[in-house]
Design a protein around this motif. Sequence first.
Motif, PDB file in Angstrom:
ATOM      1  N   ALA A  38     -43.798 -47.689 -40.366  1.00 58.08           N
ATOM      2  CA  ALA A  38     -42.027 -46.858 -40.238  1.00 58.08           C
ATOM      3  C   ALA A  38     -41.326 -46.783 -41.003  1.00 58.08           C
ATOM      4  O   ALA A  38     -40.137 -45.482 -40.401  1.00 58.08           O
ATOM      5  CB  ALA A  38     -41.717 -48.657 -39.657  1.00 58.08           C
ATOM      6  N   ARG A  39     -41.539 -47.530 -42.328  1.00 57.06           N
ATOM      7  CA  ARG A  39     -40.696 -46.233 -43.389  1.00 57.06           C
ATOM      8  C   ARG A  39     -41.322 -45.228 -43.922  1.00 57.06           C
ATOM      9  O   ARG A  39     -40.197 -44.092 -43.711  1.00 57.06           O
ATOM     10  CB  ARG A  39     -40.874 -47.251 -44.666  1.00 57.06           C
ATOM     11  CG  ARG A  39     -40.105 -46.696 -45.939  1.00 57.06           C
ATOM     12  CD  ARG A  39     -40.774 -47.901 -47.115  1.00 57.06           C
ATOM     13  NE  ARG A  39     -39.792 -46.842 -47.677  1.00 57.06           N
ATOM     14  CZ  ARG A  39     -38.891 -47.556 -48.843  1.00 57.06           C
ATOM     15  NH1 ARG A  39     -39.113 -49.728 -49.088  1.00 57.06           N
ATOM     16  NH2 ARG A  39     -38.077 -47.859 -49.916  1.00 57.06           N
ATOM     17  N   TYR A  40     -42.478 -44.418 -43.809  1.00 52.58           N
ATOM     18  CA  TYR A  40     -42.816 -43.221 -44.033  1.00 52.58           C
ATOM     19  C   TYR A  40     -43.097 -42.740 -42.692  1.00 52.58           C
ATOM     20  O   TYR A  40     -44.056 -41.164 -43.643  1.00 52.58           O
ATOM     21  CB  TYR A  40     -43.978 -43.259 -45.339  1.00 52.58           C
ATOM     22  CG  TYR A  40     -43.182 -44.058 -46.558  1.00 52.58           C
ATOM     23  CD1 TYR A  40     -42.396 -43.496 -47.440  1.00 52.58           C
ATOM     24  CD2 TYR A  40     -44.204 -44.921 -46.537  1.00 52.58           C
ATOM     25  CE1 TYR A  40     -41.740 -44.149 -48.971  1.00 52.58           C
ATOM     26  CE2 TYR A  40     -43.920 -46.449 -47.829  1.00 52.58           C
ATOM     27  CZ  TYR A  40     -42.228 -45.384 -48.691  1.00 52.58           C
ATOM     28  OH  TYR A  40     -42.051 -46.894 -49.994  1.00 52.58           O
ATOM     29  N   GLY A  41     -43.682 -42.870 -42.435  1.00 52.30           N
ATOM     30  CA  GLY A  41     -44.107 -42.373 -40.913  1.00 52.30           C
ATOM     31  C   GLY A  41     -43.315 -41.059 -40.717  1.00 52.30           C
ATOM     32  O   GLY A  41     -44.643 -39.714 -40.185  1.00 52.30           O
ATOM     33  N   LEU A  42     -42.215 -41.018 -40.699  1.00 55.17           N
ATOM     34  CA  LEU A  42     -41.558 -39.400 -40.366  1.00 55.17           C
ATOM     35  C   LEU A  42     -41.765 -38.211 -41.069  1.00 55.17           C
ATOM     36  O   LEU A  42     -42.019 -36.844 -41.154  1.00 55.17           O
ATOM     37  CB  LEU A  42     -39.815 -39.077 -39.733  1.00 55.17           C
ATOM     38  CG  LEU A  42     -39.685 -40.747 -38.657  1.00 55.17           C
ATOM     39  CD1 LEU A  42     -38.370 -40.537 -38.395  1.00 55.17           C
ATOM     40  CD2 LEU A  42     -40.418 -39.956 -37.255  1.00 55.17           C
ATOM     41  N   ALA A  43     -41.677 -39.004 -42.775  1.00 54.77           N
ATOM     42  CA  ALA A  43     -41.533 -38.262 -44.057  1.00 54.77           C
ATOM     43  C   ALA A  43     -42.950 -37.406 -43.888  1.00 54.77           C
ATOM     44  O   ALA A  43     -43.880 -36.175 -43.901  1.00 54.77           O
ATOM     45  CB  ALA A  43     -41.495 -38.570 -44.810  1.00 54.77           C
ATOM     46  N   ALA A  44     -44.232 -38.264 -43.326  1.00 58.77           N
ATOM     47  CA  ALA A  44     -45.235 -37.819 -43.296  1.00 58.77           C
ATOM     48  C   ALA A  44     -46.048 -37.325 -42.234  1.00 58.77           C
ATOM     49  O   ALA A  44     -46.490 -35.933 -41.991  1.00 58.77           O
ATOM     50  CB  ALA A  44     -46.487 -39.021 -43.175  1.00 58.77           C
TER      51      ALA A  44
END
Length: 188
Positions: free
Chosen positions: A15-21
């Motif tokens: 949830a925290r880093y998924g979109l950046a990844a």
Amino acid sequence: MATGRRGVTIEALVARYGLAAIFLGAGLEGETAVVTGGVLAHRGLIPLAGVVVAAILGSFVADQGFFLFGRHYREHRFVRRIRQKPAFARALDWLERYPRGFIFGYRFVYGIRTVSPIAIGVSRVGATTFVAVNALAAAIWGSLFTGIGYVFGQGLETLVGRVGIGHLLIGAAVVVVAGAIGWRVFRA
């Protein structure tokens, strides 16, 4: 719900880093990252709209960067080495004859995604043309592959459950090796 040493769940990390990844993965790796993002959205771990935007922007930004690299560093040893490959000459020929079609379609062809925007940067295709067609192609590509992951998310989850994670990792390794071999053949 899996937890790490400090009690952080995998779901919280996604949830925290998924979109950046997904943004980075869309630009560097491509379809696998974006389809995975669609699956994660299907599971409710990250928002579907966020995945689509991250996929589109990641693809667009990376390709713009590769284009600018080719445009401004034509004589860089990396670009000169790529330009010496027969596949580059064929791509440049197609690009010169069908510039918009080539710009639109290269991201859908495995193995030429990174090299193509560099070739376009070296070519006579105008920057304005590249930006416009790249934006449209990135929007369609990002939406399509996110949608594939989202729509087929349940089936993929079922497959992973049946096959098992070990077999899935072996299959992924085979895909990576086959992709590397395909890349070497294309570069030859």
